[in-house]
Design a protein around this motif. Structure first.
Motif, PDB file in Angstrom:
ATOM      1  N   ARG A 181      69.436  11.783 -25.948  1.00 42.61           N
ATOM      2  CA  ARG A 181      69.465  12.599 -24.735  1.00 42.61           C
ATOM      3  C   ARG A 181      69.951  11.819 -23.522  1.00 42.61           C
ATOM      4  O   ARG A 181      69.676  10.634 -23.373  1.00 42.61           O
ATOM      5  N   GLU A 199      72.014  19.093 -27.612  1.00 42.45           N
ATOM      6  CA  GLU A 199      71.898  17.716 -28.114  1.00 42.45           C
ATOM      7  C   GLU A 199      71.741  16.698 -27.001  1.00 42.45           C
ATOM      8  O   GLU A 199      71.017  15.724 -27.137  1.00 42.45           O
ATOM      9  N   LYS A 200      72.435  16.923 -25.897  1.00 39.21           N
ATOM     10  CA  LYS A 200      72.408  15.946 -24.810  1.00 39.21           C
ATOM     11  C   LYS A 200      71.377  16.290 -23.737  1.00 39.21           C
ATOM     12  O   LYS A 200      70.869  15.425 -23.040  1.00 39.21           O
ATOM     13  N   TYR A 201      71.136  17.587 -23.572  1.00 32.07           N
ATOM     14  CA  TYR A 201      70.238  18.067 -22.514  1.00 32.07           C
ATOM     15  C   TYR A 201      69.401  19.229 -23.039  1.00 32.07           C
ATOM     16  O   TYR A 201      69.671  19.755 -24.112  1.00 32.07           O
ATOM     17  N   ASP A 202      68.468  19.669 -22.204  1.00 35.36           N
ATOM     18  CA  ASP A 202      67.786  20.932 -22.466  1.00 35.36           C
ATOM     19  C   ASP A 202      68.485  22.034 -21.689  1.00 35.36           C
ATOM     20  O   ASP A 202      69.057  21.793 -20.616  1.00 35.36           O
ATOM     21  N   TYR A 247      63.901  11.544 -28.371  1.00 40.33           N
ATOM     22  CA  TYR A 247      65.038  11.988 -27.563  1.00 40.33           C
ATOM     23  C   TYR A 247      66.029  10.853 -27.292  1.00 40.33           C
ATOM     24  O   TYR A 247      66.580  10.750 -26.202  1.00 40.33           O
ATOM     25  N   SER A 257      66.154  19.389 -30.745  1.00 39.19           N
ATOM     26  CA  SER A 257      67.402  19.537 -29.989  1.00 39.19           C
ATOM     27  C   SER A 257      67.997  20.941 -30.135  1.00 39.19           C
ATOM     28  O   SER A 257      69.175  21.149 -29.866  1.00 39.19           O
ATOM     29  N   ASP A 268      77.820  20.077 -23.699  1.00 37.79           N
ATOM     30  CA  ASP A 268      76.710  19.940 -24.635  1.00 37.79           C
ATOM     31  C   ASP A 268      76.893  20.950 -25.774  1.00 37.79           C
ATOM     32  O   ASP A 268      77.586  21.947 -25.611  1.00 37.79           O
TER      33      ASP A 268
END
Ligand SMILES: [Zn+2]
Length: 443
Positions: free
Chosen positions: A162, A109-112, A159, A105, A96
């Motif tokens: 995500r 970008e993909k996860y928290d 999101y 974000s 990520d």
């Protein structure tokens, strides 16, 4: 007011408008999982929930010790108990990269990632045992904000890029991971949960409510935004945003916060600042001034479990007894709605809804065909109705009529099968209070 503040204010309005719109359009069903936003009470008690921690990084700007500890110090100075809605660990949410600073974000970008991207080891219950121990030893509550803070389902609006879990088994195994960590290491049983970013839909007609029903959790929402998550033009403006709206609300109505759950953050906002570190003191000073007690969400629910029915209301003792015995007298929005008569589907759900939670998932997953012409297998009551019919509580063929109020004759039959005794001299048209009273007497 700067352009940025104006823009964020407008974005917030749009967000609230959407939330209200969704609420208005969603039909409300009886549910073993109640979405708890606030409860009915005339006492000056309220709760504060702190999301996304625990956080070992210091307050920003200017902190020198873990944010979670600063928050606990401030709470305890005021005799307040916090509810820490913790994550387990976000360090497996890679590959990520950080998104735009100040955007949704910011932390990935993909996860928290909590407390920040590439700093996952400074947050989460799995990485910060000393913070978890401190929360528990202070008598504060721990709730589940999931283990890895991955969205339950796809959320195209904000999101869309995500990663999400998208399958109830994956959601359950994530929840189970944090649940068993707390149970095995601290002998602590989690009872409440809040989904990441309030995304409820998982897939296949299944939602966070189904997952929580299997876990035995209640859905912890909030009724007042403590505003610590929003970036504003300056740190000072962010701190003010945490307490000024509270001051205004209390000025207009000193009872404004009775039974409310205030949403807070145990972590950075999108601008990597922590206005809550200074704002919390101001918030608690205000609540003190008006004589409020800040208790854990579980304690708030012990005082008053429902949103529209409290001690002194006619349905209260019956609804409370049914709830405490493991039945589901309340709607998903935590209301009892005494003005509405009980329908056939609702009666099945009140008595069999808790038991039907796992069946509901396997029925939907198996793709079985509906036994009824008027209810699909994905209907929230389908599995409970099936159990009620199996227990011979209804006589039906292919049409169930879930939305038709129960008649006194049908109710007498239902009780006869369920409890081997039947109410006598009951009114022809039964009110919800009548039904809840008889059920509570018989269980
Ligand atoms: Zn969160």
């Amino acid at each position: 007011m700067s352009l940025l503040t104006k823009g964020i204010g407008a974005a917030k309005k749009v967000k609230h408008h959407f939330q209200d719109e969704i609420k208005r359009r969603t039909p409300v069903y009886i549910s073993p999982v109640r979405r708890i936003e606030r409860v009915k009470t005339s006492e000056r008690i309220c709760a504060m929930t702190f999301d996304d921690g625990p956080c070992r990084l210091p307050a920003s700007p200017g902190g020198d010790r873990p944010l979670t500890l600063s928050l606990i110090d401030t709470l305890e100075k005021h005799g307040a108990k916090g509810t820490f809605d913790v994550v387990g660990d976000t360090s497996t949410n890679y590959p990520d990269v950080a998104g735009k600073h100040g955007s949704a974000s910011w932390g990935g970008e993909k996860y928290d990632h909590y407390p920040d991207i590439n700093k996952d080891s400074d947050g989460g219950a799995a990485n910060c045992p000393e913070l978890i121990e401190r929360i528990l030893s202070g008598g504060h509550e721990i709730t589940s904000h999931t283990y890895a803070h991955i969205l339950y389902g796809w959320k195209p609006l904000v999101y869309g890029r995500r990663k999400f879990l998208g399958d109830i088994e994956l959601v359950l195994s994530d929840l189970e991971k944090l649940h068993s960590l707390m149970l095995s290491k601290y002998n602590y049983e989690i009872k409440l949960s809040r989904p990441p970013h309030y995304v409820d839909r998982i897939s296949n007609h299944l939602t966070s409510y189904d997952a929580y029903a299997c876990m035995g959790y209640q859905y912890m929402a909030a009724s007042f935004d403590g505003a610590g998550w929003l970036p504003l033009s300056s740190y000072q403006a962010e701190v003010e945003a945490t307490w000024k709206p509270m001051e205004r609300a209390l000025d207009i109505d000193p009872d404004f916060f009775c039974g409310q759950i205030i949403f807070q953050k145990d972590g950075y906002n999108m601008a990597r600042r922590t206005p809550i570190a200074d704002g919390l003191e101001k918030q608690l000073e205000l609540l003190d001034r008006y004589g409020y007690r800040v208790v854990t969400v579980s304690d708030l629910l012990k005082q008053s479990p429902f949103a529209d029915c409290a001690n002194g209301d006619p349905a209260y003792p019956y609804a409370k007894k049914l709830l405490e015995t493991g039945f589901c007298p309340a709607f998903r929005d935590n209301t009892i709605r005494v003005e509405k008569p009980v329908t056939r589907g609702e009666l099945a759900m009140i008595m069999f809804g808790t038991q039907a939670a796992n069946d509901r998932i396997s029925i939907i997953k198996s793709g079985e065909k509906s036994h009824f012409r008027d209810i699909s297998t994905s209907h929230p009551y389908y599995a409970a109705i099936k159990l009620a019919i199996k227990a011979n509580c209804f006589t039906v063929d292919r049409v169930f009529r879930p939305d038709v109020p129960i008649t006194s004759k049908e109710f007498i039959f239902f009780c006869g099968s369920m409890f081997a005794k039947s109410p006598k001299n009951i009114p022809y048209s039964l009110s919800r209070v009548d039904v809840l009273k008889i059920l509570a007497d018989y269980i």
